[in-house]
Every structure is written in structure tokens, then in C-alpha cells.
Design an enzyme around this catalytic site. Structure first.
Site, mmCIF file in Angstrom:
data_model
loop_
_atom_site.group_PDB
_atom_site.id
_atom_site.type_symbol
_atom_site.label_atom_id
_atom_site.label_comp_id
_atom_site.label_asym_id
_atom_site.label_seq_id
_atom_site.Cartn_x
_atom_site.Cartn_y
_atom_site.Cartn_z
ATOM 1 N N ASP A 154 -68.342 -99.884 41.268
ATOM 2 C CA ASP A 154 -67.286 -100.340 41.732
ATOM 3 C C ASP A 154 -66.391 -100.704 40.342
ATOM 4 O OD1 ASP A 154 -65.380 -102.052 43.282
ATOM 5 O OD2 ASP A 154 -66.150 -103.885 42.030
ATOM 6 N N ASP B 26 -69.510 -106.548 41.958
ATOM 7 C CA ASP B 26 -69.218 -107.853 41.903
ATOM 8 C C ASP B 26 -68.889 -108.914 42.944
ATOM 9 O OD1 ASP B 26 -65.953 -108.740 41.577
ATOM 10 O OD2 ASP B 26 -66.572 -106.989 42.027
ATOM 11 N N ASP C 34 -63.123 -103.265 39.941
ATOM 12 C CA ASP C 34 -62.347 -104.410 39.594
ATOM 13 C C ASP C 34 -63.523 -105.404 39.893
ATOM 14 O OD1 ASP C 34 -59.533 -103.967 39.534
ATOM 15 O OD2 ASP C 34 -59.811 -103.271 41.730
ATOM 16 N N THR D 72 -64.382 -97.383 44.694
ATOM 17 C CA THR D 72 -63.363 -98.591 44.661
ATOM 18 C C THR D 72 -62.566 -98.739 45.706
ATOM 19 O OG1 THR D 72 -61.611 -99.594 43.192
ATOM 20 C CG2 THR D 72 -61.831 -97.318 43.282
ATOM 21 N N SER D 73 -62.364 -100.030 46.083
ATOM 22 C CA SER D 73 -61.193 -100.363 46.988
ATOM 23 C C SER D 73 -59.786 -100.211 46.855
ATOM 24 C CB SER D 73 -61.411 -101.711 47.434
ATOM 25 O OG SER D 73 -62.527 -101.711 48.205
#
Length: 220
Positions: A14, A166, A16, A109-110
Site C-alpha cells: 500500500d 496501514d 498512503d 494503492t487506492s
């Protein structure tokens, strides 16, 4: 007791909160959005991490048409991409990215590619050659699609991958993909990852000749 070492053959990362600390930007942009939509910003911030923007909006405004969420999400992505003030690497991220440079890994990642490029650049981090961004998937985390696509692109089975995450949504996505999860940072600790580090300075990467990767969690 959480594991103090995880073994894998590929790593799915990931961005962020895991490699990049972008909390300042995320909070600025989402506070503005919440106020524009008559919502309590503090309540909104509890659910924004880990998901794509349109999915967060759907959680916060469940009666609103998805077309409006998609439209708002485009505006949000542009705002976030233009604002890199306060974007810094998570502790230990530069050395960690150097340590895995020759190992199988992908960014999952989003963020869309423009936002991911802006934030990795602002944090001074190398962008992985393989990345699964918002444009690559039809469903946001906690759906496992992104991690499954990352594993497939690297050529590894889900059980051979360790996810770095996270957020609650990201950890759920990793688990749903059938992968083990290494939690990074304070948000992750509340969701029982397979192993947990405060930041990436607590992690030592060991690569064996047979392709096995061991992630050692260092006590502080």
C-alpha cells in the site's frame, strides 16, 4: 502474540500510511468535502483511510447516487494531486525501498496513477515498476481485487505474498485475498495484522538465494 517474522516470495505495498505519510493532505481535503456536504469532519476522517474516494463517499452518504460520488471523486483526486504540502516518507521507507529493489514487489494503492506519482515523488521514494492503481480495478479496498491483481502480475500465488497495510480496509482486503498482512503504523495495530511495526525502521529484509524473503520485525 503477533509474529516477529514473516516469510514470503513477493511483497504487495500500500502507499498512503504505509510508505508515504500523506495524512495532512488527506485531512485537509476531506475536511473541506465533509463541510461542503453537511457532515462532521471528525466522523468523516474515521472512514477515509484505505478506500478509493467514491467508496468513502458511499459509506458517508449512503443515499446519494453513485454518479455524484464518482464526479466528486474526480474533483477530490485533482485536489489531492495538486497538494503535496506535508507529504513525507514513513520512517524507514527510503531504506526499505532500496532493500527490496531487486525483489518481487508491487504498489497496490487506492490512489490513481497521477496521485501515486505525485505523492511518491514528493516523499522522494522510488516508484515500483509494477503498480496496481485505482484505474486498474473495478472495486475499492476492502475488496481484494487489487492485491489479487498484483500477485498475478508478479506471478505468485496469494499465499506466497505479504501485504503491507496501514488501514482497516486495506488489512481486510489483504486477508480476503488469502494473504498475510504486515501492519504499518498506529491505525494498523487495532486490526490484528499478522505482524505489526510502528514504522519501517523496525523492519529488516532478508533475501535468500532460493527466492524466499524473510521480514524480521525488530523490537524497540
Amino acid at each position: 502474540m503477533p509474529a516477529t517474522a514473516l516469510t514470503a516470495r513477493a511483497l504487495l505495498l500500500d502507499m498512503d500510511g504505509t510508505l508515504v505519510n500523506s495524512d495532512a493532505v488527506v485531512e485537509r481535503c476531506w475536511r473541506r468535502w465533509a463541510l461542503r456536504n453537511g457532515l462532521d469532519p471528525e466522523e468523516a476522517l474515521k472512514v477515509v483511510h484505505g478506500r478509493q474516494g467514491y467508496a468513502t463517499m458511499a459509506v458517508l452518504l449512503p443515499e446519494r447516487p453513485m454518479e455524484q460520488n464518482y464526479a466528486d471523486n474526480k474533483v477530490m483526486l485533482a485536489e489531492e494531486t495538486a497538494d503535496t504540502d506535508g507529504v513525507v516518507p514513513i520512517g524507514g521507507a527510503p531504506a526499505f525501498m532500496d532493500a527490496i529493489a531487486a525483489l518481487p514487489h508491487a504498489l497496490v494503492t487506492s490512489a490513481d496513477l497521477a496521485l501515486a506519482t505525485a505523492r511518491m515523488g514528493a516523499a522522494g521514494l522510488r516508484m515500483p515498476d509494477l503498480r496496481v492503481t485505482a484505474e486498474s480495478v473495478g472495486a475499492s479496498k476492502p475488496d481484494p481485487e487489487g492485491f489479487l491483481k498484483g500477485a498475478a502480475a508478479l506471478g505468485f500465488a496469494p499465499e506466497d505474498c505479504v501485504v503491507f497495510e496501514d488501514s482497516e480496509a486495506g488489512i481486510a482486503a489483504g486477508r480476503a485475498a488469502g494473504m498475510r498482512v504486515l501492519g504499518v503504523g498506529p491505525r494498523a495495530g487495532a486490526h490484528s495484522p499478522d505482524a505489526h511495526v510502528a514504522d519501517l525502521t523496525q523492519l529488516r529484509v532478508e533475501a535468500a538465494a532460493d527466492g524466499a524473503i524473510t521480514l524480521h520485525v525488530q523490537a524497540r
